[in-house]
Design a protein around this motif. Structure first.
Motif, PDB file in Angstrom:
ATOM      1  N   THR B 203       0.819  -1.215   0.000  1.00  0.00           N
ATOM      2  CA  THR B 203       0.000   0.000   0.000  1.00  0.00           C
ATOM      3  C   THR B 203       0.851   1.263   0.000  1.00  0.00           C
ATOM      4  N   GLY B 204       2.159   1.127   0.239  1.00  0.00           N
ATOM      5  CA  GLY B 204       3.006   2.301   0.417  1.00  0.00           C
ATOM      6  C   GLY B 204       3.033   2.778   1.852  1.00  0.00           C
ATOM      7  N   GLU B 205       2.226   2.168   2.714  1.00  0.00           N
ATOM      8  CA  GLU B 205       2.192   2.537   4.136  1.00  0.00           C
ATOM      9  C   GLU B 205       3.040   1.559   4.936  1.00  0.00           C
ATOM     10  N   ASP B 206       3.350   1.954   6.157  1.00  0.00           N
ATOM     11  CA  ASP B 206       3.895   1.002   7.110  1.00  0.00           C
ATOM     12  C   ASP B 206       2.833  -0.087   7.313  1.00  0.00           C
ATOM     13  N   GLY B 207       3.292  -1.289   7.661  1.00  0.00           N
ATOM     14  CA  GLY B 207       2.301  -2.330   7.904  1.00  0.00           C
ATOM     15  C   GLY B 207       2.934  -3.694   8.030  1.00  0.00           C
ATOM     16  N   PHE B 208       2.053  -4.677   8.179  1.00  0.00           N
ATOM     17  CA  PHE B 208       2.495  -6.041   8.459  1.00  0.00           C
ATOM     18  C   PHE B 208       1.703  -7.022   7.615  1.00  0.00           C
ATOM     19  N   GLU B 209       2.331  -8.161   7.322  1.00  0.00           N
ATOM     20  CA  GLU B 209       1.587  -9.297   6.775  1.00  0.00           C
ATOM     21  C   GLU B 209       1.722 -10.425   7.782  1.00  0.00           C
ATOM     22  N   ILE B 210       0.583 -11.034   8.097  1.00  0.00           N
ATOM     23  CA  ILE B 210       0.490 -11.994   9.197  1.00  0.00           C
ATOM     24  C   ILE B 210       0.045 -13.334   8.637  1.00  0.00           C
ATOM     25  N   TYR B 377       7.017   4.027   4.702  1.00  0.00           N
ATOM     26  CA  TYR B 377       7.467   2.793   5.340  1.00  0.00           C
ATOM     27  C   TYR B 377       8.216   3.118   6.626  1.00  0.00           C
ATOM     28  N   ALA B 378       8.277   2.125   7.519  1.00  0.00           N
ATOM     29  CA  ALA B 378       9.064   2.283   8.735  1.00  0.00           C
ATOM     30  C   ALA B 378      10.523   2.427   8.339  1.00  0.00           C
TER      31      ALA B 378
END
Lengths: 125, 380
Positions: B203-210, B377-378
């Motif tokens: 998405t272009g955002e910070d985030g996680f895949e679980i 992103y982080a």
């Protein structure tokens, strides 16, 4: 007194005298999703029944709006061009597309009334 | 009214086959999702909030995406890293344990057979591949990695939590998530369920895949959705978010006819892999890197709101044909239409004026640098 009729392509036409105001139904806007752009015809253009009269672009798809009956465009909804979300928020009111001077009133007879359209939509589910 | 296009691919429905369902299917129904065929699965294209609201939700807070249709594969064996490097141009050997990297499967012409994420585990590699390609990818791995163990993780779901609030949300349910750097992964419990979590996304955002067991997926999803910052997001907003982020969609922006160099993905091929080669199409990619390419993927910003969708012709200001749009739509973040596509290299510089053919119109547009919306992103 006005009367509203519907097409199988999910357009509505509200008839007042020899004028017909046209838009897309609430079912149609719900199917389309968020509308981001509409393209309306020029005032003065004439259409035969079934001609492509306008285009609506949602976040999902491009769709054509067909003239439910023959006629000449006498007005278009400039507010809808400026704020296409009106087609979602008030599809059968403020979100109207265009107004025709109806060319052949006999063509109205082939369109569905509200009850028939409701049954038609329920049959699509 | 008739619709000309829709988000799901026309090839979404397997001929004569029935659609597969993810472990979150019942939850999607309960949440009021509109379900559509996508890559052989019945997937949510949006929920009652709609695509625009879901897009904005992900940009300002957090969105939860079901991406369980994607293929998850575990590779292990004594020489698994070198073996995988024979199929992809990415530098897998350089990955430290817990680090992940984007790469592609290439063919002998340097064309892209699929794109994928590879994470280095302690004793294995973890791959995430596209849903529509996963059968072919498995066949490719089986043919190319004869001495390795190839385990398709068919009973694992994949959830993506994306957005500026993703870190604070997931930290409540899995404190170890806060220690993950961008493009790294680790095993941890999420709301009590054993999971493999990566800090990554689309998405272009910070985030996680679980990645969690099918049986735990719904409980984890419900727990995440119970957090005030989180709402469910469908494939429609996933597409508009990744387009704003300038990320490629396989089968559209990249395919067997496009190379990673033409696609602007040369950054994903390290100096060592360029020099050593040893993957399908290496000579062609090296040649393209040395002498340039005749066409390039570019970002295109339109002046107006009318979307120029896939296959629209791209021309110069004098009408000369330059290429074709591969993804296009309305950008909620910019308030205009945006697109990606391939143009002749001479027309690929930012600022180049273009005309996009939509119906009877030539829409004014120009080449812009990607991404359209800055990545967040982080950085830690």
């Amino acid at each position: 007194m006005s009367e509203t009729r519907y097409t199988e392509d999910h357009e509505w036409i509200r008839i007042e005298g020899d004028l017909g105001t046209i838009g897309i139904t609430d079912y149609a806007q719900n199917q389309l999703g968020d509308v981001v752009f509409v393209e309306l015809p020029e005032v003065g253009r004439t259409f035969a029944k079934g001609d492509e009269a306008a285009v609506v672009e949602s976040v999902k798809a491009a769709s054509e709006i067909f003239a439910p009956v023959a006629g000449e465009v006498v007005a278009v909804n400039q507010a809808l061009v400026e704020n296409p979300a009106l087609a979602n928020q008030d599809a059968q009111g403020e979100g109207w597309f265009l107004r025709l001077r109806i060319g052949n009133a006999a063509e109205l007879g082939a369109l569905m009334d509200e009850g028939a359209y409701k049954a038609f939509v329920e049959g699509l589910a | 009214m008739t619709s000309a296009t829709d988000i799901p691919s026309p090839d979404a429905l397997p001929p004569g086959g029935s659609l597969r369902r993810t472990p979150l299917h019942a939850l999607h129904r309960e949440l009021g999702a509109r379900l559509v065929p996508f890559a052989g699965y019945e997937m949510p294209v949006h929920y009652p909030a709609g695509i625009l609201a879901e897009h904005r939700q992900t940009r300002i807070a957090a969105g939860l995406f079901d991406v369980s249709h994607m293929g998850q594969v575990r590779l292990s064996g004594p020489d698994v890293v070198r073996a995988l490097e024979r199929l992809v141009p990415g530098d897998i050997a350089a990955l430290a344990p817990g680090r992940m990297r984007y790469t592609q499967f290439t063919n002998a012409k340097g064309g892209i057979l699929d794109d994928l994420m590879v994470t280095m585990g302690e004793d294995h590699l973890f791959l995430v591949v596209n849903a529509a390609c996963k059968e072919q990818d498995l066949a490719r791995l089986e043919a190319g990695l004869r001495d390795c163990r190839i385990e398709p993780l068919e009973t694992r779901a994949l959830l993506a939590l994306q957005g500026p609030a993703a870190l604070s949300v997931l930290s409540r349910l899995a404190p170890a998530a806060a220690r993950l750097g961008f493009m790294s992964g680790a095993s941890m419990n999420v709301a009590g369920a054993p999971a493999f979590v990566t800090r990554s996304g689309y998405t272009g955002e910070d985030g996680f895949e679980i990645s969690v067991a099918d049986a735990a997926a719904e409980a984890v999803a419900r727990r995440l959705l119970a957090e005030p910052e989180v709402a469910p997001i469908g494939l429609g907003a996933r597409d508009s978010l990744r387009l704003e982020a300038g990320l490629c969609l396989y089968g559209h922006d990249i395919d067997e006819q496009t190379t990673p160099i033409e696609a602007g993905l040369a950054w994903s091929i390290s100096k060592r892999r360029r020099a050593e080669g040893g993957f399908p199409g290496a000579d062609i990619l090296r040649h393209q890197l040395e002498t340039g390419v005749s066409r390039r993927r570019v970002g295109i910003r339109l002046d107006g709101r009318l979307p120029a969708r896939e296959h629209c012709a791209i021309a110069g200001v004098n009408g000369e044909g330059l290429g074709e749009v591969t993804s296009g739509g309305f950008s909620p973040g910019l308030g205009t239409a945006i697109a990606m596509g391939y143009v002749a290299a001479a027309a690929s510089a930012a600022g180049t004026e273009l005309r996009l053919a939509v119906r009877d119109k030539a829409l004014p547009a120009r080449v812009v640098a990607l991404p359209f919306v800055p990545h967040r992103y982080a950085t830690a």
